[in-house]
Design an enzyme around this catalytic site. Structure first.
Site, PDB file in Angstrom:
ATOM      1  CB  ALA A   1      -0.907  -0.006   1.218  1.00  0.00           C
ATOM      2  CG  ASN A   2      -0.079   4.630  -1.830  1.00  0.00           C
ATOM      3  OD1 ASN A   2      -0.846   5.449  -1.339  1.00  0.00           O
ATOM      4  ND2 ASN A   2      -0.362   3.961  -2.945  1.00  0.00           N
TER       5      ASN A   2
END
Ligand code: C5P
Length: 407
Positions: A211-212
């Site tokens: 994810a970010n």
């Protein structure tokens, strides 16, 4: 600002949720609204008029028979000198009074005397909310034209009991206020828009993902701002913790491929604003089972493969929207990279920002952007993400008008 110049009479009645009203006052004022508070006797058991008055920067009205208050404003003027009456939290008792036209204190008298729109945010124990008497009162109030926001489901602050009865979150109340007071120009009426927002989650196995740090704040704000200008907006959101914006159709997705499919399914559209921080790569062969840690064995290698570029796909699509806007989160050579992206992705405009960790932009509430268009670059000063969204929505409306006709 969405609420600048608006005057809100905030009635706080007695419930533990009154503590949230303090934040609500802040949020309303942040958006430019003036907040004039009225507190019931019950409310003063939970928060002090001192705190409420300090946050509102106004006198707190509490007494119907106070000579001082009456000389100062008077309950009839209090009821009329505003654009909206907001009751938050609204107790079962105050709603019962409203439904029956009782006026035995300042709050209920003002509510009977007002000719302004009234928005109610109930907060009470779930059993009280579902009680037959409360059901009847809510129905009556709705029939009388009173608007409601919430209550939401969740755990009660005082008893830990779960169920429907929690006061709506301050930001949801603010969104509802904005919708109710919304009488501005609608340059995007009749236009359709697709906005992507948030991160994507790319699974490694059923429990792990890549994810970010995108929060979705900027994309969600843009979706709301386009809707406020009259556009019919679909927001395709990756996993975020912020609420769906009001007045927008939100499609929730997790992976980039799902996001692309959702976006393509909404074409044709007049406007596309691709704000999501789509993961560039996904795991080539995500495991169907949780990958086990084996004692003594080396960690498993992760083979990555490229994700579809949604902006590029839309920018070169047979049903390309008339206006395609992309974002460029960069940590260096912001303008150069933005310009290159404009061409490569087939966009009309790139909103470029510097997301170096020291800027605090990623995941934060403020933003400082450059607008890179085919006809030039403009630098916008540091402002809130809501403000960036409003300005961008206006710019989009302008550009669409300039290109003329309907897509
Ligand atoms: O190439 P880069 O990721 O920097 O481009 C950013 C822009 O492209 C953003 O508008 C983002 O939403 C969009 N994008 C996309 N799909 C990807 C990667 C980026 O739509 N796979």
């Amino acid at each position: 600002m969405m609420l600048s110049g608006k005057r809100i009479l905030l009635i706080i009645s007695g419930g533990i949720a009154a503590y949230k009203s303090l934040d609500l006052i802040r949020r309303l004022r942040e958006r430019g609204a003036a907040v004039r508070p009225v507190m019931t006797a019950g409310a003063q058991q939970f928060v002090t008029p001192l705190a409420v008055g300090a946050l509102a920067a106004d006198h707190v009205f509490t007494e119907i028979f106070s000579r001082e208050d009456e000389q100062d404003v008077g309950h009839i003027r209090l009821a009329r000198d505003c654009d909206l009456v907001l009751v938050a939290p609204a107790t079962a008792d105050l709603m019962a009074k409203m439904a029956n036209g009782l006026a035995d204190d300042l709050a209920s008298t003002v509510l009977l005397a007002t000719d302004r729109p009234v928005l109610v945010a109930p907060a009470m124990n779930p059993v009280m909310w579902s009680a037959a008497a409360t059901r009847r009162n809510v129905e009556q109030l709705k029939a009388d034209g009173i608007r409601f926001i919430g209550p939401a489901a969740g755990e009660m602050a005082e008893s830990g009991e779960a169920g429907v009865g929690r006061m709506a979150e301050p930001l949801d109340i603010v969104a509802s206020v904005e919708r109710l007071l919304d009488n501005g120009p609608k340059p995007l009426a009749g236009r359709t828009a697709i906005v992507t927002s948030g991160p994507t989650h790319e699974p490694i196995d059923p429990v792990r993902y890549i994810a970010n740090r995108s929060s979705g704040r900027q994309g969600h704000a843009i979706a709301a701002a386009l809707a406020a200008l009259g556009a019919d907006v679909t927001l395709v959101s990756g996993p975020v913790t912020i609420p769906d914006p009001a007045g927008v159709t939100t499609i929730h997705v997790e992976r980039a491929e799902e996001m692309r499919d959702a976006v393509i399914s909404r074409l044709p559209a007049d406007i596309a604003v691709m704000v999501a921080a789509v993961a560039d790569w996904r795991v080539a062969a995500a495991s169907g089972q949780k990958i086990k840690k084996q004692p003594g064995e080396a960690p498993p290698p992760l083979m990555l493969t490229e994700n579809p570029d949604i902006l590029k796909t839309v920018g070169h699509h047979g049903q390309r929207p008339r206006l395609v806007v992309g974002f460029a989160a960069e940590t260096q050579s912001v303008e150069e990279n933005g310009r290159a992206k404009l061409t490569r992705k087939g966009a009309d405009m790139i909103v470029a920002n510097d997301v170096s960790p020291e800027t605090g932009i990623m995941g934060g509430t403020r933003n400082r952007v450059k607008i890179i268009a085919r006809d030039g670059v403009s630098d916008w000063p540091d402002m809130g993400k809501d403000e960036v969204a409003e300005k961008l929505a206006l710019l989009i409306a302008e550009k669409l008008k300039a290109t003329g006709g309907k897509a």
